[in-house]
Every structure is written in structure tokens, then in C-alpha cells.
Design an enzyme around this catalytic site. Structure first.
Site, PDB file in Angstrom:
ATOM      1  N   HIS A  63       0.665  -1.246   0.051  1.00  0.00           N
ATOM      2  CA  HIS A  63       0.027  -0.125  -0.139  1.00  0.00           C
ATOM      3  C   HIS A  63       0.818   1.254  -0.073  1.00  0.00           C
ATOM      4  CE1 HIS A  63      -3.979   1.752  -0.179  1.00  0.00           C
ATOM      5  NE2 HIS A  63      -4.460   1.141   0.576  1.00  0.00           N
ATOM      6  N   ASP A 101      -2.387   1.608  -4.631  1.00  0.00           N
ATOM      7  CA  ASP A 101      -3.468   1.279  -4.293  1.00  0.00           C
ATOM      8  C   ASP A 101      -4.434   0.283  -5.095  1.00  0.00           C
ATOM      9  OD1 ASP A 101      -4.162   2.961  -6.395  1.00  0.00           O
ATOM     10  OD2 ASP A 101      -4.833   4.754  -5.313  1.00  0.00           O
TER      11      ASP A 101
END
Length: 525
Positions: A191, A195
Site C-alpha cells: 500500500h 492502491d
């Protein structure tokens, strides 16, 4: 630390960090980027992953060349964070010394000095050999299918955010009859500057770059080598808060404080407890399930929504309402005590739509942690449809309006926007606040991540096309009891990847029972 402190930077970067900064290939992290890195620093989150299936196999040399082209166009994929206090950064970031003051000046990021295919392909990395053995065994036993067990195994993978030999993502190659040719992959990311939408872009870019290879490529030793390729590499994009205004309105703070106070006192909590990821494996167990909605069924769902709701309505509120109604029907989750009247829904929302209408700029932000969120706290009782079935479609229409209004008013930017405000960064230790808000708190609501519908067009001259996509994540220390990752194509339909823990649902069998109720409701509300 405003000057470059070479003594404390990762040794792999000492020689060329200044040069990288001058070339636009290194800079300070932005504040939005730092929020996602903080989840990794504090071991509050592991990864999200996206399964992608192509229509034909590619060789090792084809894959290397395709990844090279993708990375040269998207330097974000080559980035790593340069931690303070290298190599003792992990202990430092969780020390009283680090927690004792704010850190408004963030660590540096830079591109890797070099990257080989072995630095990306997780199959070839010995530190993951035990998990990879289980993944490949399950893939073989399932006759080449992506299963809930494979997804569960990927939730245990920790991808370093600091390199030094690989980026903040990995690729799992799933072999079938050919051991050195693949068409099924899993993109795994921690992350950091990535995304769910980034992972979808990756598979579309991989398809396109493979189609651009017209003749068998020569063997490449490296995907990327800075000293040879830096002139071909695009500059890192500026932090996204420099091109999108995340600032919340003045009333955001008092409204958030009031709603947070009310919610914390009236929310329903399960037996599941948020903890650092290493502790999850010691005291709890992740449970997973994958629901597939076929293309025919998916079209029927869309037709059903259209016939029951006037005007345009997206599928997200339908998924949301059906999920909470299913929890009610299941009867094993919502058992509120006195005054536990509320639950919550947390919906990530892409920020890229707020970028200026400029093709080059939008290309720069195809990859990145460019996602905000909207969340709201509905009454649990409104999802009890036993005696109120006539309220089902009006409730979906209501939440469609709620979500649409939130996006129109840019509310998905405000939560991040508050945390990156100058006065917050100056006076608050973000890492400590994240830990205080999460660790030891009971799980309650649902994280619903719908990354979208991606129609695949038939191109007669193209050898490679996308056949299937599935996005999922275990929610880590976020307080939600359930995570639903949703991704759809017109080829294989809609995949819903569900994650929870045994302390929340009781057992794997109980989660499967809940998901059966959910699928039945989706198909025949």
C-alpha cells in the site's frame, strides 16, 4: 532533518541520492504517502493483492521486457522509502524516542539503484519459499483456480517498504503446464504509493506491453539499472496533495469530534480485537472466502437495480445494503447490547477524478496511494428486513444519494486532508495516534472496496487480453470486522473477496455460510 543525512540513509543509496534528487528520481515523501507508510512502520497493515489472468502465456524474457517498459514510464513502481536510523529503523519507529515528538519532515523516497526480475517475482525469493510452496500446492490442487485459500496465504506476506533489492510490491507467477511461462499472476503491494486501482492499471499495462512485443526479446539481466537508464526514466510525480486540494471545511473538525463521540459510545463491537499484524497470527486467524457472480448474473443484478430505482444508481450501495441485510439474516454477528445501535461502513474512493484535466498529469498518477474514503454510521435496525421488505430498494436509493453527495462534496478527501494539515503534522505524532486508535479496539463495521468494472474489448490483432481480475485485502488494524474487495469484468463477472477473523465469525465454515446468504440475496433480493 532538512539536509540529506547520508550517515543515516540506507547504504544502497548513499552514493547517488543527491544525483537522484537533482534528476527528479528522489524526494521527500508527501504527507498522504507518509500516512500509508506509517501503517507499515507500525506493523498495522500487510498488503492488498489483485489476481489477474491473461488470455495467453508469456515467457520470462517477455515478462522482463514488459515490466521494464512499465517501470520506465511509471517510476513510482521503482520507489522505496529510505528510513531514518538505518538499519535499526524498525525498533526506532516503535520506540518512545520516536513517539515522543511529531515528525513533520518525512523520510526520503527514491527509485531503486537496480532491479532484476528476481527482485519482483516472489517465487524466486527464498524468504517467501515456505508460503510460496503452499500457494503453488493449492493452485495445483484447485486445478489452476484462484481460491480463498490462496488469498488467505497471501495475507501473511510482508513486503518491505525500504527495499533494498525490491520495490514495495511483488508479483506471484502461477505456473500451469509450463513452469517458465505464465498467464496467471498475483500483484501484491504493501500500500506504499500504491492502491487498488494501481494494481488494476498494472494488469492493463502488462497486457498492453506484452502486445507491443512483436518478436522474441533478447535476454535481459535487469529490469532497470539506474546508472544506465536514468535518462529514460520519467521523474517521480509530486506528492498528490500538491495537485489536489485535500483541505476539509472549517466545520469538519467539530462535526467529526461530535460524530466520533456518539459513534464510539453507540457502536456495535464484536469479539474481534485490532492488533499489530504479527500478533494476529499468534492469537487470531484470518478467514477468507471468494464469491463469484457470473457475467449473466451480473447483468441480471444491474437490470434489477435499474428496474427498481429511478435514475442512475451504481452497484456499490446495492452491495452495501445487501451485506448488512445478510448479516441480519445470518443472525450470528449483530447481537447488540444496550445502546449498541450503530454500525459503520468504510468505502475507499479514488482521488484521481480530482486531478486537473491534463492527460500527462493523469498518466503520472496512474500509480500511487491516491485513494481517500467516505464513511458513515447507519442504524443496525434499518437493515432488519424481516417485517420491512418494502424498505429494501428505498434504502439502496437512499445510500446511493448519500454516497453520491459525499463524492460531489469531496468528502472522501477530508479525512486524509485533516491528517495532513500543517498544524496536525507539526503537533501530532501520526504513528502514535494510529496505534492508539487501533490497537486493543474491538472490530465492528465493514470495509467495502469496489475498485470498479473493467470491460475488456475484443481486439482481433491482440494476442493478450485480460480474462479475470480479483481484488482483496485483509483489513489489518483498521477496526472493521469485515473486508469486502470487489472487482468486475465482462469476461468472468464480479469477484467479491471477503476477509475476517475467527474471533469475529467463529470459524471458516461460519464465514462460508454468511457468504452463501449474501450471494443468494445479491441474486434474488
Amino acid at each position: 532533518m532538512n539536509e540529506i543525512d547520508e550517515k543515516n540513509q540506507a547504504p544502497v543509496q548513499q552514493e547517488c541520492l543527491k544525483e537522484m534528487i537533482q534528476n527528479g528520481h528522489a524526494r521527500r515523501m508527501g504527507s498522504v504517502e507518509d500516512l500509508y507508510v506509517a501503517l507499515n512502520r507500525q506493523n498495522l497493515y500487510r498488503n492488498f493483492c489483485t489476481y489477474g489472468e491473461l488470455s495467453d502465456y508469456c515467457t520470462r524474457d517477455q515478462l522482463t521486457l514488459a515490466l521494464r517498459e512499465i517501470c520506465l514510464k511509471n517510476p513510482t513502481l521503482l520507489h522505496i522509502v529510505l528510513p531514518t536510523r538505518w538499519p535499526n529503523h524498525e525498533n526506532y519507529y516503535r520506540s518512545s524516542e520516536y513517539y515522543s515528538r511529531p515528525h513533520p519532515v518525512h523520510d526520503y523516497i527514491s527509485v531503486l539503484q537496480e532491479l532484476k526480475l528476481s527482485g519482483v517475482v516472489l517465487n524466486e525469493q527464498p524468504e517467501y519459499s515456505a508460503v510460496m510452496k503452499q500457494i503453488l500446492e493449492e493452485f495445483k490442487n484447485s486445478k489452476g483456480s484462484y481460491t480463498a485459500k490462496i488469498f488467505k496465504l497471501t495475507t501473511t506476506l510482508t513486503i518491505p517498504y525500504f527495499g533494498p533489492t525490491g520495490p514495495s510490491w511483488r508479483l506471484i507467477c502461477l505456473p500451469e503446464e509450463h513452469t517458465e511461462k505464465w498467464k496467471k499472476f498475483i500483484f501484491v503491494s504493501n500500500h506504499c504509493m500504491s492502491d487498488g486501482r494501481s494494481s488494476i492499471h498494472f494488469f492493463h499495462d502488462l497486457r498492453d506491453e506484452l502486445n507491443n512485443i512483436k518478436t522474441p526479446p533478447k535476454k535481459l539481466d535487469y529490469i532497470f539499472k539506474y546508472e544506465e537508464d536514468y535518462q529514460l526514466l520519467r521523474k517521480l510525480p509530486e506528492p498528490i496533495e500538491k495537485v489536489i486540494d485535500f483541505r476539509p471545511p472549517y466545520l469538519f473538525i467539530p462535526k467529526s469530534l461530535l460524530s466520533g463521540f456518539i459513534y464510539n459510545h453507540l457502536r456495535f463491537s464484536s469479539k474481534g480485537v485490532c492488533m499489530r499484524m504479527d500478533d494476529v497470527e499468534k492469537t487470531d486467524d484470518v478467514v477468507t472466502e471468494i464469491i463469484n457472480i457470473s457475467p449473466t448474473e451480473f447483468q441480471a443484478i444491474k437490470a434489477n437495480i435499474k428496474s427498481n430505482i429511478q435514475g442512475k444508481c451504481t452497484i456499490t450501495p446495492f452491495l452495501h445494503v445487501c451485506w448488512f441485510v445478510s448479516l441480519h439474516k445470518w443472525g450470528k454477528f449483530f447481537k447488540p447490547l444496550n445502546f449498541e445501535w450503530l454500525t459503520d461502513i468504510f468505502i475507499p474512493a479514488d482521488c484521481r477524478s480530482q486531478l486537473p484535466d491534463d492527460d500527462e498529469m493523469r498518466q503520472m498518477y496512474r500509480y500511487g496511494a491516491n485513494v481517500g474514503f467516505i464513511d458513515f454510521t447507519p442504524w443496525i435496525s434499518e437493515f432488519d428486513m424481516n417485517d420491512n421488505k418494502e424498505n429494501f430498494w428505498p434504502l439502496i436509493e437512499h445510500y446511493h444519494e448519500v454516497i453520491s453527495e459525499a463524492l460531489r462534496n469531496k468528502k472522501h478527501l477530508h479525512g486524509l486532508g485533516f491528517n495532513i494539515q500543517g498544524f496536525v503534522q507539526k503537533y501530532v505524532n501520526i504513528d502514535k495516534v494510529m496505534c492508539d486508535r487501533a490497537i486493543g479496539k474491538r472490530r465492528g463495521g465493514t470495509l467495502l472496496s469496489n475498485v470498479g468494472l473493467f470491460n475488456q474489448l475484443e481486439e482481433p490483432d491482440a494476442k493478450y487480453s485480460i480474462c479475470d481480475l480479483a481484488f482483496g485485502q485483509f483489513q489489518g488494524s483498521w477496526h472493521q470486522a469485515f473486508s469486502l474487495g470487489v472487482c468486475s469484468t465482462n469476461v468472468k463477472g464480479m469477484n467479491i473477496v471477503v476477509a475476517s477473523t475467527k474471533n469475529v465469525v467463529g470459524s471458516q465454515e461460519s464465514l462460508e455460510e454468511l457468504c452463501s446468504i449474501y450471494k443468494a440475496l445479491l441474486l434474488g433480493p
